[in-house]
Design an enzyme around this catalytic site. Structure first.
Site, short mmCIF file in Angstrom:
data_model
loop_
_atom_site.label_atom_id
_atom_site.label_comp_id
_atom_site.label_asym_id
_atom_site.label_seq_id
_atom_site.Cartn_x
_atom_site.Cartn_y
_atom_site.Cartn_z
CG HIS A 25 -1.73 -1.20 1.43
ND1 HIS A 25 -2.85 -1.47 0.70
CD2 HIS A 25 -1.60 -2.24 2.30
CE1 HIS A 25 -3.39 -2.62 1.11
NE2 HIS A 25 -2.63 -3.09 2.07
C1 BDR Z 1 -3.24 0.64 5.21
O1 BDR Z 1 -3.47 0.11 6.52
C2 BDR Z 1 -2.26 -0.27 7.11
O2 BDR Z 1 -2.38 -1.54 7.65
C3 BDR Z 1 -1.19 -0.17 6.06
O3 BDR Z 1 0.02 0.29 6.64
C4 BDR Z 1 -1.73 0.82 5.07
O4 BDR Z 1 -1.39 2.13 5.40
C5 BDR Z 1 -3.87 -0.28 4.19
O5 BDR Z 1 -5.22 -0.38 4.40
#
Ligand code: BDR
Ligand code: CA
Length: 313
Positions: A243
């Site tokens: 992400h």
């Molecule tokens: C987001 O949530 C977190 O777990 C990750 O770091 C990312 O920023 C993805 O949904």
């Protein structure tokens, strides 16, 4: 080369946050004024520790790290140890950091920096719940018109949610802050699950990182291997979505991403759909457009960039 772009990274590390921070630290096009830390994937005490571990792993202990909000603006904190492990950074064994945490609070640093620097010259890169940015906007609303751009990882439309059927984690944890940020009037780019679910940490891509052979690259590969084990089971894919580095990659290579300028708002009243990103992709409402909502990524180009840059550390 043009002057480096000034950024503040607001983050809750997290393995994917860690990769994003490493990518930024490795990139001379970016001038990281500070890393502001927030509670999210794990409690603040741990995200603060993790941010410093990553700076030291990158050999950049002079990076300024600021402690921010311990909990969301309205709701109780929700964390994600099942994804990231008990430390938030499970995978590699990293030494305890020795670099300091700055004395100034993260929210004050954000406000002071934006009020001091010339308008339109500081970009906020948000990789976690938006509490620190929301609080900064409450404390000093005039910062909104001085922000160059906010590039945030958060939300999901076509992919739905990853923490509830309706909501993505960063927005779900502090929907009120996210709602405030999206309404603030600054230029905003949203990097949602619709993009990140196409940026998969396949075995081949992790091997390319590991093969670099340096300490930051091997630790990155170990982080991704830990992080993806949960998502591979959940989504049935080869690798998990990567992400947060998409935010930094967008600053370096915007042409890797495609999206549309649309209206994006956040649900903050219904428990069933709390934190839902209501993104008007088809333009069916008359609500004012406020964000560039990304939908697609050149995933091979993205991983090539990430690997090349981490190899520089
Ligand atoms: C987001 O949530 C977190 O777990 C990750 O770091 C990312 O920023 C993805 O949904
Ligand atoms: Ca994050």
């Amino acid at each position: 080369m043009p002057a480096a772009r000034k950024i503040i990274i607001d983050t809750d590390p997290g393995q994917d946050d860690a990769l994003a921070i490493l990518l930024a630290l490795a990139s001379p096009e970016l001038d990281i004024l500070g890393i502001t830390v927030v509670a999210g994937n794990v409690p603040l005490r741990l995200t603060l520790l993790n941010a410093r571990k990553i700076c030291e792993l990158a050999g950049k202990p002079k990076t300024r790290v600021f402690s921010g909000a311990v909990r969301p603006m309205v709701r109780d904190l929700v964390t994600a140890e099942e994804v990231h492990g008990q430390t938030g950074l499970n995978g590699p064994v990293l030494p305890e950091p020795t670099m300091p945490v700055e004395a100034q609070h993260a929210v004050d640093f954000i406000v002071e920096t934006l009020m001091r620097e010339p308008p339109g010259t500081v970009t906020l890169c948000t990789l976690g719940p938006l509490t620190n940015i929301g609080l900064a906007l409450v404390k000093e609303p005039r910062i909104a018109e001085r922000i160059q751009e906010i590039v945030m990882m958060g939300g999901g439309l076509f992919e739905g949610g990853n923490v509830t059927p309706a909501a993505e984690f960063n927005i779900y944890v502090d929907p009120h802050a996210a709602g405030l940020v999206l309404k603030c009037g600054a230029p905003i780019v949203v990097m949602p699950l619709d993009v990140t679910h196409r940026a998969l940490t396949t075995a081949r891509r992790i091997a390319a990182l590991r093969d670099l052979g340096t300490a930051p690259a091997i630790a990155s590969a170990e982080m991704l291997e830990f992080f993806e084990r949960f998502d591979e089971g959940k989504y049935g894919t080869d690798g998990g979505p990567l992400h947060d580095p998409c935010v930094i990659a967008y600053l370096l290579r915007p042409q890797l991403f495609q999206g549309r300028y649309i209206n994006v708002e956040i649900e903050t009243t219904s428990e069933l759909t709390m934190g839902m990103t209501v993104a008007d992709w088809w333009g069916v409402s008359k609500r004012q457009k406020n964000a560039t909502y990304m939908r697609d990524i050149d995933a091979d180009g993205f991983f090539a960039l990430l690997t090349e840059r981490i190899g520089r550390l």
